[in-house]
Design an enzyme around this catalytic site. Structure first.
Site, short mmCIF file in Angstrom:
data_model
loop_
_atom_site.label_atom_id
_atom_site.label_comp_id
_atom_site.label_asym_id
_atom_site.label_seq_id
_atom_site.Cartn_x
_atom_site.Cartn_y
_atom_site.Cartn_z
N GLN A 1 0.19 14.83 2.64
CA GLN A 1 0.51 14.37 1.29
C GLN A 1 -0.73 13.65 0.77
O GLN A 1 -1.22 12.73 1.41
CB GLN A 1 1.71 13.43 1.47
CG GLN A 1 2.22 12.72 0.30
CD GLN A 1 1.88 11.24 0.45
OE1 GLN A 1 0.86 10.80 -0.05
NE2 GLN A 1 2.71 10.49 1.14
N SER B 1 -2.60 8.71 -2.41
CA SER B 1 -3.39 7.48 -2.58
C SER B 1 -4.87 7.79 -2.74
O SER B 1 -5.38 8.75 -2.19
CB SER B 1 -3.24 6.59 -1.36
OG SER B 1 -1.92 6.16 -1.23
N SER C 1 -2.11 10.85 6.32
CA SER C 1 -1.73 11.07 7.72
C SER C 1 -1.81 12.56 8.00
O SER C 1 -1.34 13.38 7.21
CB SER C 1 -0.29 10.65 7.99
OG SER C 1 -0.05 9.37 7.55
N GLU D 1 10.15 9.83 1.10
CA GLU D 1 9.48 9.11 2.17
C GLU D 1 10.29 7.90 2.59
O GLU D 1 10.54 7.66 3.76
CB GLU D 1 8.09 8.65 1.71
CG GLU D 1 7.38 7.77 2.74
CD GLU D 1 5.99 7.32 2.28
OE1 GLU D 1 5.85 7.02 1.07
OE2 GLU D 1 5.08 7.31 3.11
N GLU E 1 4.50 -6.82 -1.46
CA GLU E 1 4.58 -7.22 -2.87
C GLU E 1 5.17 -6.09 -3.72
O GLU E 1 5.99 -6.33 -4.60
CB GLU E 1 3.20 -7.60 -3.39
CG GLU E 1 2.64 -8.90 -2.80
CD GLU E 1 2.35 -8.83 -1.32
OE1 GLU E 1 1.76 -7.83 -0.87
OE2 GLU E 1 2.75 -9.76 -0.59
#
Lengths: 365, 412, 365, 412
Positions: free
Chosen positions: B133, B136, B168, B251, B381
């Site tokens: 995937q 990011s 990953s 996920e 957060e």
């Protein structure tokens, strides 16, 4: 994130409706301040209407025969509203010893009176602070002929002032026993209490006539302590959940710096952290109540529930005041009623530290 | 997901079949803490995992609730639950397929073309195709929608340039799901397009990203004029953000639900591990230590109860709630508690040890892995924002970049 | 919020300039990864230039005669930069035992070599984990004629690999003693260490020739332990302060959601909390170092400093990684070098829990 | 503040004079935890405090570093420091004058007219005039500049309408410093004006505000067409925000520095108190309890060191740093630690007690007072914002209301 059955949800919701209309928090606040009092027949009306007083009393004794799972759900609502009725003290704590006892003849008259709401019971185990599970050494039960008398002192009894009779643990010549003593045969003393919504006191018995519920009752006493921790945890999680809602509601409404304060991460994350704690503690509380309903050994589950619910209720009531700022620590705001209740309940039937120690012992370490 | 009903007898029969399969094909968990998840994701482990997944597929136990026409079994969620129950107690070497089966395949099932589904779902279920995937980026971490990897149309192809990170399995994946910016003139969520990218295509460079613990399960992936056929578009052009959100929610559910069988069972492995250590260093009678050990037990048990409740809730057909985020926060708190107490109990030997002291080495790995564990998959957060905004309904912060063309947004 | 004298600030600033230009964090990282090594003469050059090696060595032995307060200030800079020089291990820990000793003749040659930077000392007290203050029972010193030999094993020795000689505690027939043993007379073993910037090891001594520094030295050993805790705390607070700056710098630069992340309260408050902890721990560290410089009993102050500095360094290095997000837990980023150092230092010379217990004992409870 | 130099001998002489004065006029602290600050602020206590302050003034020991022309002594900060040192160990019944001398007088010295200073500073120093500070409002708590109490000019007077809250000492104050909104058409910080208001003027109503602990040191103050002469203006019209910030900074320094002599000395009263309790309930040998007790000692000592460093720093002429906010945060953490451990140690008797059990009663007061203690004078969140923005230089949040006319800002 509840996984309750539909029937249980329906009961919970009916109780919620009754409590919300009868004991809105403003009224609870006035009652706590002594500006108003609860009508003497409120409890018997609730007993007749919703069957609260005899919720877990078997039908043969005039009760509803509901499970401890249902009782836990109802106690959540009482915790949520702080309703000043003896639901925890009498219908839960004062009633479970009778369920544990096998002496049907002895318990019949008491359970019938409890189910009808014409009497209330109070559980009197503790003989002093910092002793948990409660000792029985300071209270002696003596048999003379066919009748028993009890002498000694018990304290930290919830709703002490209104109790009709007491379920008392005492030492006998053959181990611990469980007895019923009438209020008219004890000397009551009120205690000052941090919790303004529930009175607390101690009783002194001098050869008070007593009805035995169970003898050689060490195992039953342990079971009652576990149940007490589980039941008060259900009440605590209800309170914590109410407080989560209170802080979120205020955070959605209050404006500072031209913004709804709930849009500030500091406030948002305080609410989110409380949610995280509440959902975990709810799981622990309901797991313990369900296991109790199934008759499983709840030693570990009860401790887990009492720890998680005590901590979240304490934390949440403090966080709520923080979210409210100045208004949150005024006398007029109800926030402190919950803050007080939280600190009271955390200390009763085993503090978190005591339960953590008990857990390791229970796990064999 | 199909919803055909099934009789209790059918389910019981299925349970026995699954039980039998595990007894024959899987290894029991016996070592403390050994749930098979810490073996890393190297090529050796991939071979073991692939063999396992092949067998599962060949025996009709892969993709239980997925449609038959794509290689699944068209069974129900109840079958999946029973399968998961039977799986507990066995080592499931499935981690190399978590992203493939837990995130990419569901996204293809929902947003892919019929051709894409026919082509890929079967090989994915069989373990023949590993996917990764590619979301990011260095400049877009918590703010995934701030991505800047570009895709530009060129005839029947798209040309991708940019860099992804925290991928990953990129080093052994055949394909990847990538989100790219195809229109910088619209607000950031609106100019994003998703593609399937062949990880062996020219211009794709995978570089392992070493973590502070020394492990390197993640990668950086560089795209240098990588050409992707238009047929690899997933969903519509500039509609990629919704598909990406779907992938991320899968996920979370996947991690939360125990990743299709990778559940950690009902034990308390962290508690067991810390008790072993405390006993060894003679601290099991120390009340300060005992309080903390008991706290580890309570947190571990509470997480297990949370997992059970989430599964019952999913089973009863309710939409997934905030459990994933709650579990992630509670889990990283537990991780910190364990790491801190471990270090306190080990004292000097937690920070220096002889080569043969594998126990201290393992603890060091735990300690060094714990900060990353709290961040990977979403920082605490971000989790708190999600809980505060989506679950509690608190207002979002003023979002300066929400309606601004992407190209005008302040960036790194 | 420093209250240092101007002279001390000047020294600190000169050391900072030297370290920043000689050991920027990238170079430290390369050295930690074995891709570069520290020139063999770097320490003796620093000794000659800034007088670091002999900072607290009296002038009569070739040192600077500075106080422990100055040493603390310099150690803060070493903690800040993680500079791979034996400032803590040799110029601080390896040197203070000589200051505690009154045997001028014995210590002269060692101190002169140390001050010149031609030799480094390592303090070897520990005989195993979870023993603090260190035991001496596993190491025996024996006198034969006029000469002593030492046998036994010491471990968790900092900068073990490069030490020229060791200061070793050992048991004698008359209580504990303090001895110097040459590196050539011990067998060294390197340990795997979580801290990549400082090597650690153990030594085995078999009848190793030894020079006695102090006999009947229980009180001196206690004093050395207190000083060690104080000195490592100074280094820790320097590290924590560097980390505070690192997180603030990143928070001022990194953009997400179209905003500098330091403008988000979650990030801002993490930084603020670290500041609060750092300023408190700095006070504790400097208070202990100043008291040590004045020759006061630092038993309590040392424990306070070690607790506060260990906790803030641990917390800050974790928070820093949180502020950085993904990049913060990569190998390439220096954040983990500090994270590792923090966990190492927290465990050496008494963990926070051990020091808390020691505090109560020291206070008479 | 004057900066005349002084010889060591002069300072030593002053020290002896102060020492002598305290020996004659003040009571030693002897009971554990009795630092004179918990006696509340009722009328009786006010009389005691006033007598004490009168004496201090008459003996030339009030307003040491303040100008002689207004009633001060024109001495140096070193004299003040020596005075504070000599004061430690004595009960200083000065709390009713903290707001007057710590906040209002410095503001008048800086922003007041010559007439105002001549008229008020002397009586303030002598303890004859108690002042209060009228800043917070129900709708403007953390956001003080969001205040909405209005002042409208009417000839030679201003007419004030609105409500203030959290006003300490309003029930016995003669005068107050009030901030009002005089122009709603400009951004919020820019339309604020400060006045001196006579607390006995018609239209001023003071109502005590009861706190959750039952204590009522704070008040609500209502202004209903209260007329204030134009001569009572402090500073310029619409320049009141800067003066208010000054007052608040004085508050922080004043609280931080120990409020002109109200310093808590160098002891560890919370530690002593918790040790007494733990001993009584037999927990002094319990390691879990010991760890927490030691933490209380470390926090208390650290706060004391922080105070010493702040005083040396002020002494050496440096500008006050972030110490006030740091001390406030650390102090409320200490308060929570003490309250929590106290409750755990008392167990059941912390939540219910017999009438004669004053110890439990005092603990309950501590527990019920601790949430307010953390909030009063600025919430922890505001403190963290101040530290993050002013000390660390982190950017402010996007401020939607900063440049908007006050009347257009979203409000409660």
């Amino acid at each position: 994130m509840s996984v309750m059955s539909e029937e249980r949800e329906a009961l919970k919701s009916a109780v919620a409706d009754y409590l919300d209309s009868t004991f809105p928090i403003d009224r609870v606040h006035r009652i706590a301040n002594g500006k108003e009092s609860v009508p003497a027949d409120e409890w018997s009306k609730a007993a007749a209407g919703l069957g609260l007083a005899g919720l877990v009393i078997p039908e043969e004794f005039g009760g509803q025969g509901a499970s401890l799972g249902e009782l836990g759900a109802v106690l959540q609502e009482f915790g949520r509203t702080l309703a000043p009725l003896p639901m925890l003290s009498s219908a839960a704590l004062g009633t479970v010893p009778f369920l544990v006892s096998t002496d049907n003849a002895a318990k019949k008259p008491f359970l019938e009176a409890l189910a009808a709401g014409t009497a209330t019971a109070a559980l009197a185990l503790s003989e002093g602070a910092n002793q948990w599970p409660a000792l029985t050494s300071g209270t002696k039960a003596t048999k003379s002929g066919d009748s028993w008398t009890v002498s000694g002192k018990k304290t930290f009894v919830l709703d002490n002032g209104g109790a009709t009779f007491y379920v008392v643990s005492a030492s006998t010549e053959q181990g611990a026993g469980l007895f019923v003593v009438n209020a008219s045969d004890v000397q009551r003393e009120a205690l000052m209490a941090i919790d303004l919504t529930r009175d607390q006191g101690s009783i002194t018995m001098n050869n008070a006539p007593a009805t035995p519920l169970a003898l050689n009752a060490d195992a039953q006493l342990k079971q009652i302590e576990d149940l007490a921790a589980t039941l008060i945890a259900s009440e605590q999680i209800g309170g914590a959940d109410a407080i989560l809602k209170m802080m979120v509601e205020y955070a959605k409404m209050r404006v500072q710096f031209g913004r709804i304060i709930g849009s500030f991460q500091a406030i948002k994350h305080m609410c989110a952290n409380t949610l995280v704690e509440v959902e975990q503690a709810r799981g622990a509380a309901e797991d313990a109540a369900d296991k109790a309903a199934e008759g499983e050994d709840i030693t570990l589950a009860a401790s887990l529930a009492k720890i998680a619910c005590s901590e979240v209720f304490n934390d949440a009531t403090l966080t709520n005041i923080r979210v409210h700022g100045g208004i949150g620590f005024t006398w007029e705001h109800p926030a402190h009623l919950y803050f007080r209740r939280a600190r009271s309940s955390a200390a009763l039937f085993g503090t978190p530290d005591q339960h953590r120690e008990a857990l390791l012992v229970g796990l064999g370490y | 997901m199909t919803t055909t009903t099934q009789t209790p007898a059918e389910l019981e029969e299925f349970r026995l079949r699954a039980r039998d399969w595990f007894a024959k094909n899987a290894k029991r968990i016996d070592a403390v803490g050994d749930d098979g998840s810490e073996e890393g994701e190297n090529e050796d482990f991939l071979a073991i995992a692939r063999k396992f997944q092949n067998q599962l597929f060949d025996d009709g136990l892969a993709g239980l609730s997925w449609p038959k026409e794509y290689g699944g079994q068209s069974m129900t969620m109840n079958h999946q639950r029973i399968f998961n129950e039977e799986a507990s107690g066995y080592i499931m070497p499935s981690s190399p397929f978590m992203v493939t089966l837990g995130m990419c395949a569901p996204t293809l099932l929902q947003y892919g073309t019929e051709t894409q589904r026919k082509r890929h779902i079967g090989p994915m279920l069989r373990g023949d195709e590993v996917w990764c995937q590619l979301f990011s980026e260095p400049g877009a971490g918590s703010d995934v929608a701030g991505l800047s990897t570009k895709a530009v149309q060129d005839g029947d192809e798209w040309v991708i340039n940019g860099q992804k990170v925290w991928t990953s399995g990129a080093h052994f994946a055949s394909f990847g799901l990538i989100v790219t910016r195809t229109n910088p003139d619209v607000p950031k969520h609106k100019g994003i397009t998703m593609f399937i990218v062949d990880m062996k295509a020219p211009g794709v460079t995978v570089r392992p990203l070493r973590q502070m613990s020394g492990a390197s399960g993640f990668n950086e992936v560089f795209f240098d004029n990588v050409r992707v056929p238009a047929a690899n578009l997933v969903g519509e052009v500039e509609q990629g953000w919704m598909a990406a959100i779907g992938t991320l929610m899968n996920e979370r559910v996947s991690i939360g639900a125990g990743g299709g069988g990778l559940g950690r069972g009902s034990g308390t492995p962290q508690f067991d591990r810390i008790v072993e250590l405390a006993t060894r260093v003679g601290k099991m009678n120390d009340s300060a230590t005992r309080q903390q050990i008991a706290s580890i037990w309570t947190k571990e048990r509470t997480l297990a109860i949370l997992g059970d409740r989430m599964r019952s809730s999913l089973k009863s057909g309710k939409a997934p709630g905030p459990e994933g985020s709650i579990a992630k926060l509670a889990g990283s708190e537990l991780g910190k508690l364990v790491a801190d107490l471990g270090m306190e109990l080990l004292a000097e030997s937690g920070q220096a040890w002889t080569k043969d002291d594998e126990e201290s080495m393992r603890w060091a790995t735990t300690v060094l892995g714990s900060p990353g564990g709290a961040i990977a998959g979403g920082t605490p957060e971000i989790m708190r924002n999600i809980l505060g905004e989506r679950t509690l309904g608190l207002p979002k912060e003023p979002q300066l970049d929400r309606d601004m063309p992407f190209k005008d947004i302040k960036a790194n």
